[in-house]
Write an enzyme that holds these catalytic residues in place. Structure first.
Site, PDB file in Angstrom:
ATOM      1  N   ASN A 225      -2.525 -11.880  -7.913  1.00  0.00           N
ATOM      2  CA  ASN A 225      -3.055 -12.643  -9.046  1.00  0.00           C
ATOM      3  C   ASN A 225      -1.941 -13.210  -9.908  1.00  0.00           C
ATOM      4  OD1 ASN A 225      -5.547 -11.850  -8.165  1.00  0.00           O
ATOM      5  ND2 ASN A 225      -5.817 -10.252  -9.676  1.00  0.00           N
TER       6      ASN A 225
ATOM      7  N   HIS B 130     -11.929   1.029  -9.048  1.00  0.00           N
ATOM      8  CA  HIS B 130     -11.572  -0.174  -8.286  1.00  0.00           C
ATOM      9  C   HIS B 130     -11.975  -0.036  -6.819  1.00  0.00           C
ATOM     10  CE1 HIS B 130      -8.693  -2.944  -6.203  1.00  0.00           C
ATOM     11  NE2 HIS B 130      -8.913  -3.706  -7.261  1.00  0.00           N
TER      12      HIS B 130
ATOM     13  N   ASP C 266      -7.256   2.429  -1.278  1.00  0.00           N
ATOM     14  CA  ASP C 266      -7.426   2.015  -2.670  1.00  0.00           C
ATOM     15  C   ASP C 266      -7.423   3.245  -3.583  1.00  0.00           C
ATOM     16  OD1 ASP C 266      -8.725   0.504  -5.090  1.00  0.00           O
ATOM     17  OD2 ASP C 266      -8.462  -1.035  -3.563  1.00  0.00           O
TER      18      ASP C 266
ATOM     19  N   SER D 216      -8.291  -9.055  -5.405  1.00  0.00           N
ATOM     20  CA  SER D 216      -8.758  -7.728  -4.993  1.00  0.00           C
ATOM     21  C   SER D 216     -10.162  -7.820  -4.423  1.00  0.00           C
ATOM     22  CB  SER D 216      -8.830  -6.791  -6.208  1.00  0.00           C
ATOM     23  OG  SER D 216      -7.672  -6.044  -6.370  1.00  0.00           O
TER      24      SER D 216
END
Length: 424
Positions: free
Chosen positions: A270, A169, A134, A361
């Site tokens: 998404n 994130h 990530d 996520s």
């Protein structure tokens, strides 16, 4: 050979996104200085083969960004003229556009039964290590107290040695899987609060990263899986889909990781609610692909609803995706101080140490944490067996498979599941 004829002549060597990029380049008034590519060879990479290719290319610049030996590949940024020469070389099998993947953003732990099995069976992910690919990981107290569970950190963006997260994130994602609630007296914690974390930074401060960088990180995990006792890869990002898995070298990398014994958990994306919106690498056949539900802040799963944004299947070739869904709406997890997301979304702060985010996520690491609980109890399970068990025991939401897969992850079955220690 004329500018456009060479593309037709070597069409079989170029994946579809790269062909589209080349065509746009020829019709655009502004020519790209260089195109990011991943070049896959017919045979393993050796210094002699690389030297032969360099000789074939002559004066064309060919900077090597990443060597990807497990895929017989190399990543570079090259001009169209250089790309034409690359395609002319007999040793080249396929050339892929080095695409960009982005983070998939738009009362979770109790709602999937993770807290119940933490209490009844002591399943906290202890002894199981999760690699989170990530934006990095901030050394948050919920990961470093009372003992530091960040067992390794690798930075493919800025090449720093110590753990950090300039986007925020990755830190939230890590907490969704394995935060222990140290700063909240146990209120905000993931399914696997004693799991070890390998933080791998493959996305920049804006949450973007090249396929080749992600592939390099996956290769790093495969090679070091035994040394680091890695069992799970968690990936909460996605991007455009290729017509088939064979056209997608990142999907090929995921499949290699699964064959090496790593359970790979990936966000569906998404881009819902339309059909065929699951993103790459979530289309990987062997991965556990995760969509999102709104758990409506209740522990029961009976009132959970599929999130509108959650990507739907099928994947290319008609394969059912996602495999599972998990809570992904307004989930509270760890905050990385001073990070990009904290600056952009100050209203999402919760207390002094936490942050609220939504998206597939977020659903993905919740499943990764649940996988760690399962592997703690049954360490001999293969990735295929892990996936089958979780799908078989999912809570049905009464939705079509290409909307919610087998249903919402529910690890309550672990309360009655017999343990099978390693070696038995």
């Amino acid at each position: 050979m004329t500018d456009k004829l060479w593309v037709q002549h070597h069409a079989a060597k170029l994946n579809r996104p790269l062909k589209q990029k080349i065509r746009k380049s020829y019709t655009s008034t502004v020519k790209p200085a260089a195109i990011p590519v991943i070049i896959q060879f017919k045979h393993p990479l050796t210094p002699a083969r690389m030297k032969a290719l360099q000789k074939h290319l002559g004066t064309h610049a060919f900077p090597v960004k990443h060597l990807l030996p497990l895929h017989r590949a190399v990543a570079s940024h090259i001009t169209l003229k250089c790309l034409e020469q690359v395609c002319c070389w007999n040793g080249v099998h396929k050339v892929y556009l080095d695409g960009i993947k982005k983070t998939t953003l738009n009362i979770a732990t109790p709602s999937i039964g993770a807290t119940a099995v933490q209490r009844s069976r002591g399943l906290t992910g202890k002894g199981i290590n999760i690699a989170v690919l990530d934006t990095g990981v901030y050394p948050h107290p919920d990961l470093t107290r009372p003992v530091n569970r960040i067992i390794a950190f690798k930075d493919y963006i800025n090449h720093r040695k110590c753990p950090y997260d300039d986007n925020g994130h990755g830190t939230h994602i890590t907490g969704d899987a394995a935060g222990n609630g140290w700063s909240s007296k146990g209120k905000y914690r993931g399914p696997a609060p004693e799991a070890g974390i390998v933080g791998i930074k493959v996305l920049d401060k804006n949450g973007d990263g090249y396929d080749s960088t992600i592939i390099k990180a996956i290769e790093w995990c495969i090679v070091r899986r035994k040394k680091l006792k890695l069992r799970i890869l968690s990936m909460s990002f996605g991007g455009p889909v290729n017509p088939s898995a064979k056209e997608d070298i990142l999907v090929q990398a995921v499949e290699k990781a699964v064959k090496a014994g790593l359970t790979v958990v990936i966000a569906a994306g998404n881009s819902g609610p339309g059909r065929r919106t699951v993103e790459s690498p979530g289309i990987s056949p062997s991965a556990i692909t995760v969509g999102a539900v709104n758990d409506r802040r209740t522990v029961t799963q009976k009132d959970d609803r599929i999130a509108v944004y959650s990507s739907r299947g099928p994947a290319p070739g008609g394969k059912v995706k996602p495999d599972l869904v998990a809570p992904g709406d307004s989930v509270i997890s760890l905050r990385a101080p001073g990070s990009q997301l904290v600056r952009e979304l100050p209203g999402n702060k919760v207390g002094r140490k936490y942050f609220k985010l939504s998206g597939t996520s977020i659903s993905t690491p919740i499943v990764s944490g649940a996988v760690a609980q399962l592997l703690q109890l049954r360490p001999c399970l293969t990735p295929g067996q892990v996936k089958a068990l979780l799908k078989r025991n999912a809570f049905s939401l009464g939705l079509k498979p290409n909307t919610a897969g087998s249903g919402e992850i529910d690890v309550r079955f672990l309360k009655r599941c017999a343990s099978k220690p390693a070696g038995k």
